[in-house]
Design a protein around this motif. Structure first.
Motif, mmCIF file in Angstrom:
data_model
loop_
_atom_site.group_PDB
_atom_site.id
_atom_site.type_symbol
_atom_site.label_atom_id
_atom_site.label_comp_id
_atom_site.label_asym_id
_atom_site.label_seq_id
_atom_site.Cartn_x
_atom_site.Cartn_y
_atom_site.Cartn_z
ATOM 1 N N PRO A 85 11.384 12.163 -26.229
ATOM 2 C CA PRO A 85 10.483 12.298 -25.244
ATOM 3 C C PRO A 85 8.882 12.218 -26.158
ATOM 4 O O PRO A 85 8.007 11.838 -25.395
ATOM 5 C CB PRO A 85 10.691 13.606 -24.248
ATOM 6 N N SER A 86 9.065 12.771 -27.010
ATOM 7 C CA SER A 86 7.893 12.828 -28.042
ATOM 8 C C SER A 86 7.390 11.743 -28.764
ATOM 9 O O SER A 86 6.580 11.709 -29.558
ATOM 10 C CB SER A 86 7.976 14.152 -28.975
ATOM 11 N N SER A 87 8.339 10.555 -28.630
ATOM 12 C CA SER A 87 8.069 9.356 -29.395
ATOM 13 C C SER A 87 6.518 8.787 -29.017
ATOM 14 O O SER A 87 6.034 9.050 -27.685
ATOM 15 C CB SER A 87 8.916 8.154 -28.833
ATOM 16 N N LEU A 88 5.718 8.424 -30.125
ATOM 17 C CA LEU A 88 4.417 7.896 -29.975
ATOM 18 C C LEU A 88 4.399 6.519 -29.852
ATOM 19 O O LEU A 88 3.254 5.822 -29.639
ATOM 20 C CB LEU A 88 3.687 8.116 -31.231
ATOM 21 N N ASP A 89 5.496 5.626 -29.918
ATOM 22 C CA ASP A 89 5.633 4.226 -29.729
ATOM 23 C C ASP A 89 6.048 3.899 -28.446
ATOM 24 O O ASP A 89 5.648 2.516 -28.199
ATOM 25 C CB ASP A 89 6.541 3.578 -30.741
ATOM 26 N N ILE A 90 6.481 4.711 -27.584
ATOM 27 C CA ILE A 90 6.549 4.229 -26.016
ATOM 28 C C ILE A 90 5.859 5.272 -25.094
ATOM 29 O O ILE A 90 5.949 6.496 -25.175
ATOM 30 C CB ILE A 90 8.174 4.435 -25.668
ATOM 31 N N ARG A 105 -10.351 3.298 -21.037
ATOM 32 C CA ARG A 105 -11.328 2.995 -22.540
ATOM 33 C C ARG A 105 -10.777 3.645 -23.491
ATOM 34 O O ARG A 105 -10.416 3.300 -24.653
ATOM 35 C CB ARG A 105 -12.392 3.535 -22.154
ATOM 36 N N ASP A 106 -10.016 4.927 -23.082
ATOM 37 C CA ASP A 106 -9.306 5.726 -24.142
ATOM 38 C C ASP A 106 -7.860 4.740 -24.609
ATOM 39 O O ASP A 106 -7.762 4.715 -25.825
ATOM 40 C CB ASP A 106 -8.842 6.967 -23.692
ATOM 41 N N LEU A 107 -7.214 4.331 -23.708
ATOM 42 C CA LEU A 107 -6.037 3.637 -23.892
ATOM 43 C C LEU A 107 -6.270 2.325 -24.903
ATOM 44 O O LEU A 107 -5.975 1.877 -25.783
ATOM 45 C CB LEU A 107 -5.383 2.958 -22.627
ATOM 46 N N ARG A 108 -7.565 1.691 -24.601
ATOM 47 C CA ARG A 108 -8.198 0.342 -25.329
ATOM 48 C C ARG A 108 -8.272 0.976 -26.897
ATOM 49 O O ARG A 108 -8.189 0.296 -27.718
ATOM 50 C CB ARG A 108 -9.332 -0.067 -24.786
ATOM 51 N N GLU A 109 -8.973 2.179 -27.016
ATOM 52 C CA GLU A 109 -9.117 2.493 -28.390
ATOM 53 C C GLU A 109 -7.773 2.676 -29.158
ATOM 54 O O GLU A 109 -7.836 2.578 -30.084
ATOM 55 C CB GLU A 109 -9.881 3.938 -28.455
ATOM 56 N N LYS A 110 -6.796 3.468 -28.378
ATOM 57 C CA LYS A 110 -5.647 3.662 -28.958
ATOM 58 C C LYS A 110 -4.751 2.387 -29.482
ATOM 59 O O LYS A 110 -3.584 2.424 -30.155
ATOM 60 C CB LYS A 110 -4.505 4.635 -28.277
ATOM 61 N N VAL A 111 -5.006 1.264 -28.509
ATOM 62 C CA VAL A 111 -4.175 0.050 -28.841
ATOM 63 C C VAL A 111 -4.345 -0.546 -30.255
ATOM 64 O O VAL A 111 -3.820 -1.232 -30.835
ATOM 65 C CB VAL A 111 -4.550 -0.923 -27.700
ATOM 66 N N LYS A 112 -5.710 -0.211 -30.752
ATOM 67 C CA LYS A 112 -6.029 -0.688 -32.082
ATOM 68 C C LYS A 112 -5.024 -0.239 -33.186
ATOM 69 O O LYS A 112 -4.890 -0.920 -34.138
ATOM 70 C CB LYS A 112 -7.359 -0.424 -32.315
ATOM 71 N N TYR A 113 -4.324 0.825 -32.803
ATOM 72 C CA TYR A 113 -3.503 1.613 -34.075
ATOM 73 C C TYR A 113 -2.036 0.965 -33.806
ATOM 74 O O TYR A 113 -1.595 0.785 -32.822
ATOM 75 C CB TYR A 113 -3.340 3.137 -33.830
ATOM 76 N N PRO A 114 -1.524 0.532 -34.929
ATOM 77 C CA PRO A 114 -0.236 -0.042 -34.838
ATOM 78 C C PRO A 114 0.890 1.049 -34.563
ATOM 79 O O PRO A 114 0.685 2.175 -34.749
ATOM 80 C CB PRO A 114 0.077 -0.859 -36.049
#
Length: 516
Positions: A85-90, A105-114
């Motif tokens: 449940p603590s996965s950072l990739d899903i 907007r916060d989601l858009r900023e986080k999308v930049k990180y692989p």
């Protein structure tokens, strides 16, 4: 370990465990096998049909290093990492509570990180229709052209509330409601795994109450497992659901079929005194008559209807007493109550009225219609016969009048006197003017000749309207088809004589009009 509810414990973790969505599973599996999946998906459909579960399976499958028939293996490093449940990739986002433009907007900023440990980062946005218009606009560009390592899965129960700009950027999959047989089979598999006893009719009843939702069926089964000590029975499920006793429901159906209003109201009073919910009771009665309709037409057996044999027999007896048209009428009465219950504040009175109406409404079966039509045809025949006889009598009277005319056409004096009387009663005075001027009348065969002594009388009598009135009167007086002939028997006078000028001024253009 804390107790897990059935729908959480038996949530599918591979595609082969997903129930009733083969059209979606097959497409996604082929995309994973061919490594040709999209960057944005829209999962839409009723609640409890597997949208979020399929999204989670898909997110693990595209990152799995050893897929098995398109499903995640569950043993590789990626599968173990993404199962946490603590996965950072899903990342699962509840759009109902994170629906503002700031969250997007916060989601858009986080999308930049692989992604941290896997190949693809997956965003699952549940109840996406709850986003505000500004949030949708903020999501558009990212949803259309996300980074190569990002996949979006949008889930909603109300796809019609999404903007067309969002719909056009997603690959859409519509999840279906599950059939009762699929839900029953799924319940059997789970209860067998739990080593719990059950009656097949009880599981069918649970599946029917779930209304096509796999999650709802497991929630109801979880409640019934807690309610029943040893074995899940049909009666115990009815009690757990708060449904009516099938014996009482069958009795009410029998009272309606027999038009026993007193029996219906007595049973309703007894159930109301026990605190029975009127809306649930109306639904139970409607369901019973739905079963009666199937039994009446031999469409389904007791096993298919998931009814105990005793209930099936009683409903079969009721079906013999009712026509299809009356069953449909009763169904229409009780199914229409759902809307009235919603807006009314007297549910018991509404149900009482429905019971009385169902018990007293006249039958509109084919036999009744045929009988009514036959009576109507007989009545029409009698009326038409009366009109025919009346017409015959009138024709005979007319023939008698023609055979025995009132006047002898050769008696000029009598005909002239009678004709003058009839024309005066019709407010035509031109004939009197003609006779007073000394006009001559003589008959020849069936011709009535009038010789006019002056231009004025000739102008009056030669008018087509005057001749028509004279002919009609003569036909009635003599009983013959008479011809009227008007001739002039005078010498022409100068145009400007006093008489001519006076007539022209009085009647206009040398023509005298008559009053009809």
């Amino acid at each position: 370990m804390a107790y897990l509810s059935l729908y959480r414990k038996y949530r599918p973790d591979t595609f082969d465990k997903v129930v009733g969505q083969n059209h979606i599973v097959r497409t996604l599996v082929n995309q994973i096998k061919n490594d040709a999946f999209s960057h944005a998906y829209l999962f839409t459909g009723p609640r409890g049909t597997g949208k979020t579960s399929v999204a989670r399976i898909f997110a693990r499958a595209i990152n799995c290093t050893d897929t098995r028939d398109g499903s995640p293996c569950g043993s590789c490093d990626s599968c173990r990492e993404l199962s946490s449940p603590s996965s950072l990739d899903i990342l699962e986002i509840d759009a109902a509570s994170n629906n503002g433009v700031d969250e997007i907007r916060d989601l858009r900023e986080k999308v930049k990180y692989p992604p941290v440990n896997v190949k693809y980062k997956v965003y699952i946005i549940d109840e996406v229709h709850m986003l505000t218009p500004q949030a949708f606009n903020a999501l558009l560009k990212t949803l259309e052209e996300p980074p190569a390592y990002t996949v979006f899965i949008l889930a909603t129960t109300e796809a019609h509330r999404l903007p067309a700009t969002i719909l056009s950027r997603c690959m859409r999959f519509d999840f279906r409601l599950l059939s009762a047989s699929l839900l029953t089979d799924n319940l059997k598999r789970i209860l067998d795994d739990l080593n719990r006893d059950y009656e097949p009719e009880a599981l069918s009843l649970i599946a029917s109450a779930a209304n096509g939702s796999a999650r709802d069926s497991l929630s109801i089964a979880d409640m019934c497992l807690s309610y029943c000590e040893n074995k899940i029975t049909y009666d115990s499920v009815l009690e757990a659901l708060g449904a009516g006793d099938p014996g009482i429901i069958c009795s009410i159906c029998e009272n309606i079929a027999e038009r026993d209003v007193k029996g219906c109201l007595e049973k309703l009073t007894a159930l109301a005194d026990c605190g029975k919910n009127m809306a649930v009771l109306a639904t139970d009665i409607a369901e019973a008559f739905r079963n009666v309709l199937y039994i009446k037409n031999g469409a389904l057996t007791a096993e298919k209807l998931a009814l105990p044999e005793s209930v099936y027999k009683r409903l079969s007896e009721t079906a013999k007493e009712l026509s299809n048209s009356r069953i449909l009428l009763i169904l229409d009465i009780f199914t229409s109550l759902s809307g009235e219950f919603r807006f009314g504040n007297q549910p018991r009175i509404l149900l009482e009225a429905a019971l009385v109406k169902a018990a007293t409404e006249p039958d509109v079966s084919n036999a009744a219609i045929v009988n009514y039509c036959k009576k109507l045809d007989d009545r029409i025949s009698r009326v038409e016969g009366g009109f025919t006889q009346k017409k015959t009598d009138l024709a005979q009277n007319f023939q008698q009048k023609r055979v025995q005319p009132a006047l002898d056409f050769s008696d000029v004096a009598a005909v002239t006197k009678a004709l003058d009387k009839v024309l005066k009663s019709n407010r035509f005075f031109g004939f009197s003017f003609f006779t007073e001027e000394g006009g001559k009348i003589f008959t020849e065969g069936r011709t009535f000749n009038m010789s006019c002594p002056s231009e004025a009388s000739f102008s009056v009598m030669s008018d087509d309207g005057a001749k028509s009135q004279i002919k009609a009167a003569l036909d009635g007086l003599t009983g013959m088809d008479v011809c009227v002939n008007v001739t002039a028997d005078y010498e022409s006078k100068p145009e400007n004589t006093d008489t001519g000028v006076g007539l022209t001024e009085l009647f206009g253009a040398g023509r005298i009009n008559f009053i009809k």
